[in-house]
Design an enzyme around this catalytic site. Structure first.
Site, PDB file in Angstrom:
ATOM      1  N   LEU A  40       1.021  -1.115   0.114  1.00  0.00           N
ATOM      2  CA  LEU A  40       0.139  -0.085   0.076  1.00  0.00           C
ATOM      3  C   LEU A  40       0.865   1.145  -0.057  1.00  0.00           C
ATOM      4  O   LEU A  40       1.795   1.282   1.099  1.00  0.00           O
ATOM      5  CB  LEU A  40      -0.926  -0.003   1.303  1.00  0.00           C
ATOM      6  CG  LEU A  40      -2.339   1.023   1.184  1.00  0.00           C
ATOM      7  CD1 LEU A  40      -2.782   0.811   0.114  1.00  0.00           C
ATOM      8  CD2 LEU A  40      -2.893   0.990   2.488  1.00  0.00           C
ATOM      9  N   ASP A  41       0.824   2.007  -0.970  1.00  0.00           N
ATOM     10  CA  ASP A  41       2.057   2.968  -1.037  1.00  0.00           C
ATOM     11  C   ASP A  41       2.073   3.891  -0.143  1.00  0.00           C
ATOM     12  O   ASP A  41       0.940   3.999   0.518  1.00  0.00           O
ATOM     13  CB  ASP A  41       1.488   3.739  -2.382  1.00  0.00           C
ATOM     14  CG  ASP A  41       1.834   3.110  -3.783  1.00  0.00           C
ATOM     15  OD1 ASP A  41       2.444   1.895  -3.864  1.00  0.00           O
ATOM     16  OD2 ASP A  41       0.794   3.143  -4.599  1.00  0.00           O
ATOM     17  N   TYR A  42       3.201   4.675  -0.037  1.00  0.00           N
ATOM     18  CA  TYR A  42       3.476   5.460   0.967  1.00  0.00           C
ATOM     19  C   TYR A  42       2.493   6.674   1.140  1.00  0.00           C
ATOM     20  O   TYR A  42       2.212   7.091   2.068  1.00  0.00           O
ATOM     21  CB  TYR A  42       4.991   6.181   0.605  1.00  0.00           C
ATOM     22  CG  TYR A  42       5.522   7.266   1.556  1.00  0.00           C
ATOM     23  CD1 TYR A  42       5.967   6.707   2.859  1.00  0.00           C
ATOM     24  CD2 TYR A  42       5.818   8.593   1.195  1.00  0.00           C
ATOM     25  CE1 TYR A  42       6.514   7.768   3.836  1.00  0.00           C
ATOM     26  CE2 TYR A  42       6.005   9.536   1.751  1.00  0.00           C
ATOM     27  CZ  TYR A  42       6.683   8.961   3.269  1.00  0.00           C
ATOM     28  OH  TYR A  42       6.864  10.130   4.174  1.00  0.00           O
TER      29      TYR A  42
END
Length: 314
Positions: A40-42
């Site tokens: 889950l992206d930054y």
């Protein structure tokens, strides 16, 4: 095994270490030996699953099992029905053509949504909209690329659901263990079914049935293979025996031992020239076996007047 549900906040890396000193999951979850299922992206938020069940990790990430992941997506502008239909059919992005997605327009921001640590930057003259989008793939930044491909860039992205798991009232940065019932439902979602094992996946590497004792059995199998390999190798072999015969071993020519009367280089095995009389002059010992001087009389002459000297090699 541990199965942990965490609400990842904005600007937290979905991993436990970072060389640049950014915030990671380590600051939220102090449980050893658990790892994220997928990414889950930054700059994305919401539901993440952590576990030490490697088999489950693989199956949730494997597109063949079609585990649905639902997102709340705030986009710039108001998507047209044509744009929504494109998302439902699949769109071309840099990673390939996406599978069809489930997309619905939300009338307003989801009620259970929290305030982000940093407000979304958007242009006052352009309205924003909320979508609920469900996919079963995991390409890099896929949802953001999909909405951009149809002309409506993503401003905020929250994962709200994984299979049947939801965040409910779990606040950002908090986590909890899954209940036994939730674990069972999740395993059923990635179980082998005719859909997962059908002709469309015939060329894929087959997988074993889900086994909660998979790790222990795998370790025992590796140990058994190592033991069989050791037993098969047996004791180490000793040095090779030297071939018996005159001299200390092989030199430039063939060995002198062999059946009586066998000839080598035009001479008999006894050293006398071919056709020579028995009882001739004994050959001079050279200390070599089968070399050019083997069996040659000490006088340099044939053992019998009638015998011809041996032909020298060219």
């Amino acid at each position: 095994m541990r199965y942990i549900l965490v609400n990842k906040p904005f600007e937290v890396l979905p991993q436990f270490t970072d060389e640049k000193g950014r915030a990671t999951l380590k600051e939220l979850v102090q449980v050893p030996n658990v790892y994220p299922v997928g990414r889950l992206d930054y700059d994305s938020e919401g539901l993440m699953l952590l576990t030490d069940d490697k088999q489950l990790q693989f199956r949730i990430a494997e597109p063949r099992y079609k585990v649905p992941k639902t997102y709340w997506v705030q986009v710039e502008g108001i998507p047209t029905e044509e744009a929504l239909e494109q998302l439902r059919r699949g769109v071309q992005i840099s990673d390939g053509f996406t599978a069809p997605a489930k997309v619905e327009m939300l009338p307003e921001q989801p009620e259970q949504l929290w305030e982000r640590s940093k407000p979304v930057r958007f242009r006052a003259a352009i309205p924003t909209s909320w979508l609920e989008l469900t996919i079963a793939e995991g390409m890099n930044r896929q949802v953001r690329k999909m909405t951009a491909a149809v002309g409506f860039p993503t401003l905020r992205l929250i994962r709200a659901k994984l299979a049947d798991l939801t965040l409910e009232k779990l606040a950002p940065g908090k986590w909890r263990d899954l209940t036994p019932a939730e674990v069972q439902e999740l395993k059923m979602a990635v179980a082998d079914t005719p859909e997962n094992e059908g002709p469309a996946n015939a060329r894929r590497k087959p997988t074993q049935k889900y086994d909660p004792n998979f790790e222990e059995k795998l370790a025992a199998e590796k140990a058994a293979r190592a033991r069989r390999a050791f037993e098969k190798s047996g004791p180490s072999r000793g040095p090779k025996r030297q071939t018996s015969g005159t001299g200390t071993g092989r030199s430039g020519g063939r060995q002198a031992d062999g059946p009586a009367g066998a000839t080598r280089g035009g001479r008999s095995a006894s050293g006398a020239p071919r056709g020579g009389k028995p009882g001739g002059i004994a050959p001079r010992s050279t200390g070599k076996t089968g070399g050019p001087g083997a069996g040659r009389p000490s006088s340099g002459r044939p053992a019998s007047p009638s015998a011809k000297p041996p032909r020298r090699g060219k």
